[in-house]
Design a protein around this motif. Structure first.
Motif, PDB file in Angstrom:
ATOM      1  N   ALA A 147       0.969  -1.079  -0.033  1.00 33.32           N
ATOM      2  CA  ALA A 147       0.026  -0.057  -0.150  1.00 33.32           C
ATOM      3  C   ALA A 147       0.765   1.261   0.044  1.00 33.32           C
ATOM      4  CB  ALA A 147      -0.942  -0.161   1.185  1.00 33.32           C
ATOM      5  N   GLN A 148       0.605   2.374  -0.866  1.00 30.61           N
ATOM      6  CA  GLN A 148       1.312   3.423  -0.783  1.00 30.61           C
ATOM      7  C   GLN A 148       0.447   4.557  -0.237  1.00 30.61           C
ATOM      8  OE1 GLN A 148       4.223   3.549  -2.049  1.00 30.61           O
ATOM      9  NE2 GLN A 148       4.169   1.607  -2.617  1.00 30.61           N
ATOM     10  N   ILE A 149       1.049   5.267   0.867  1.00 30.62           N
ATOM     11  CA  ILE A 149       0.207   6.373   1.640  1.00 30.62           C
ATOM     12  C   ILE A 149       0.902   7.486   1.070  1.00 30.62           C
ATOM     13  CG2 ILE A 149      -0.431   7.394   3.897  1.00 30.62           C
ATOM     14  CD1 ILE A 149      -1.553   4.499   3.578  1.00 30.62           C
ATOM     15  N   THR A 150       0.083   8.155  -0.006  1.00 30.65           N
ATOM     16  CA  THR A 150       0.735   9.283  -0.573  1.00 30.65           C
ATOM     17  C   THR A 150       0.877  10.674  -0.006  1.00 30.65           C
ATOM     18  OG1 THR A 150      -1.653   9.769  -1.411  1.00 30.65           O
ATOM     19  CG2 THR A 150       0.044   8.308  -3.016  1.00 30.65           C
ATOM     20  N   ASP A 151       0.175  10.667   1.125  1.00 36.66           N
ATOM     21  CA  ASP A 151       0.248  12.057   1.781  1.00 36.66           C
ATOM     22  C   ASP A 151       1.472  11.792   2.746  1.00 36.66           C
ATOM     23  OD1 ASP A 151      -0.760  10.515   4.029  1.00 36.66           O
ATOM     24  OD2 ASP A 151      -2.518  11.336   4.047  1.00 36.66           O
ATOM     25  N   GLY A 152       2.137  10.680   2.649  1.00 32.36           N
ATOM     26  CA  GLY A 152       3.443  10.761   3.605  1.00 32.36           C
ATOM     27  C   GLY A 152       3.513  10.307   5.123  1.00 32.36           C
ATOM     28  N   GLY A 189      -6.211  -3.019   0.342  1.00 34.61           N
ATOM     29  CA  GLY A 189      -5.662  -3.449  -1.227  1.00 34.61           C
ATOM     30  C   GLY A 189      -5.293  -4.809  -1.070  1.00 34.61           C
ATOM     31  N   ILE A 190      -4.407  -5.318  -0.358  1.00 33.80           N
ATOM     32  CA  ILE A 190      -3.839  -6.594  -0.574  1.00 33.80           C
ATOM     33  C   ILE A 190      -4.907  -7.527  -0.392  1.00 33.80           C
ATOM     34  CG2 ILE A 190      -2.988  -6.506   2.001  1.00 33.80           C
ATOM     35  CD1 ILE A 190      -0.389  -8.220   0.633  1.00 33.80           C
TER      36      ILE A 190
END
Ligand code: KG4
Ligand code: ZN
Length: 333
Positions: free
Chosen positions: A200-205, A213-214
């Protein structure tokens, strides 16, 4: 001081007697796994009914195993939340009744603080400050424990808890409940690099987690490739476990580096997982960090950890009134 701990937040009915905040005189855990297994998850109504049936024998056994009576106790600590309201109420009601009848001090404990205090039940004990990764069936969060009983929430899951993901994936693979131990067993004969499930990518850091997702990826994989051979089931279990462990370890390392933390506590039911324990061990060793992981039986739900946190709160002068109520969404920080 002897403290009786009582834990009924989810599907384990547990009681323990602890001496001096760290010596476990007894620890009784009555599992409800068999009751919930046919449903692939905890059924709240069945859980609270079972707690009612077994809580008295469990407490009596904890006192008996420790060779003490209620009169010897210096106080009672009970899980106040977070958890299932019907389950929590059983423990809270009994704790209140016992403390009222025997004129004992009562203290309510946050279940997550209990998981953190499991790290103080073995040697060496962590010193403050430390970063705690609490990974269970209901929670996945990083806390900075700055001082005794003082916590700051650093990051948490935005959807499923890690343990919940293990349980759901086990259900998708038809492996049974609870999912964590059975996925771990199945994964032993699989290839962790067989399937590339997404991280999972947490785009706001933010140092947050996400496991929905997984879980969806595994679900799509299972649908696309059904029926799965035993070999593929093992590969899915191993690849899923490896990805979840990588996500947990990466976020923990990133948060620790940002905070300058060099002491890490890993706790909660998922911390019983050997791949996760090994991964954090490797990260800690490589950096010269101190890592504290309770033995597996103290990672999963138990009452010794509740008594340990309760002991610290009682020592700090905390007392709960008889109006103490369970709080299903109780926050730690
Ligand atoms: O802390 P816990 O006993 O109860 C909660 O507070 O939720 O954690 C239970 C969770 C379940 O989701 C279970 O599948 C998971 O911990 N678990 C594991 C393992 N043992 C238990 N997950 C991965 N590997 C394990 N060996
Ligand atoms: Zn727990």
């Amino acid at each position: 001081m002897l403290v009786l701990g009582i834990e009924t937040s989810c599907d384990e009915t547990a009681a323990a007697v602890l001496a001096d905040g760290h010596k476990i005189l007894s620890s009784v855990v009555a599992s409800q796994d068999a009751i919930h297994a046919p449903y692939g998850g905890v059924v709240p109504e069945l859980a609270s009914r079972r707690h009612v049936e077994v809580i008295l024998p469990v407490v009596e056994k904890a006192l008996g195993d420790a060779g003490v009576s209620v009169r010897d106790l210096g106080g009672i600590a009970v899980t106040q939340g977070p958890g299932l309201v019907g389950s929590l109420l059983v423990g809270v009601s009994l704790a209140k009744a016992l403390t009222y009848v025997h004129a004992l001090p009562l203290v309510g404990v946050n279940h997550l603080e209990g998981h953190i205090f499991a790290a103080f039940l073995t040697e060496p004990k962590p010193t403050y400050p430390f970063l705690a990764l609490v990974v269970s069936g209901g929670h996945t969060a990083l806390y900075l424990a700055r001082e005794p009983l003082g916590y700051r929430l650093i990051g948490q899951t935005r959807d499923d808890a890690a343990g919940e993901a293990f349980d759901k994936v086990a259900k998708l693979l038809g492996l049974g409940y609870p999912g964590g131990p059975v996925i771990e067993r199945t994964a032993r004969s699989g290839d962790p690099a067989a399937i590339a499930f997404p991280m999972a990518q947490i785009t706001d850091g933010a140092p947050d987690f996400s496991f929905s997702g997984i879980k969806t990826s595994v679900s799509l994989f299972v649908k696309r490739h059904a029926p799965l051979s035993e070999r593929v089931v093992a590969d899915v279990a191993a690849s899923f476990q490896a990805t979840v462990v990588r996500m947990l370890a990466a976020k923990t390392v990133k948060a620790a580096r940002r905070l300058g933390a060099t002491r890490i506590v890993l706790t909660g039911g998922v911390a019983a997982n050997r791949t996760l324990r090994g991964a954090l061990q490797a990260e800690a060793e490589g950096r010269g960090w101190e890592l504290y992981i309770p033995p597996p039986l103290l990672c999963t739900d138990n009452a010794a950890m509740i008594a340990a946190a309760g002991h610290a709160r009682l020592q700090a002068g905390e007392r709960a009134p008889l109006t103490l109520n369970s709080v299903p969404d109780l926050k730690l920080a």
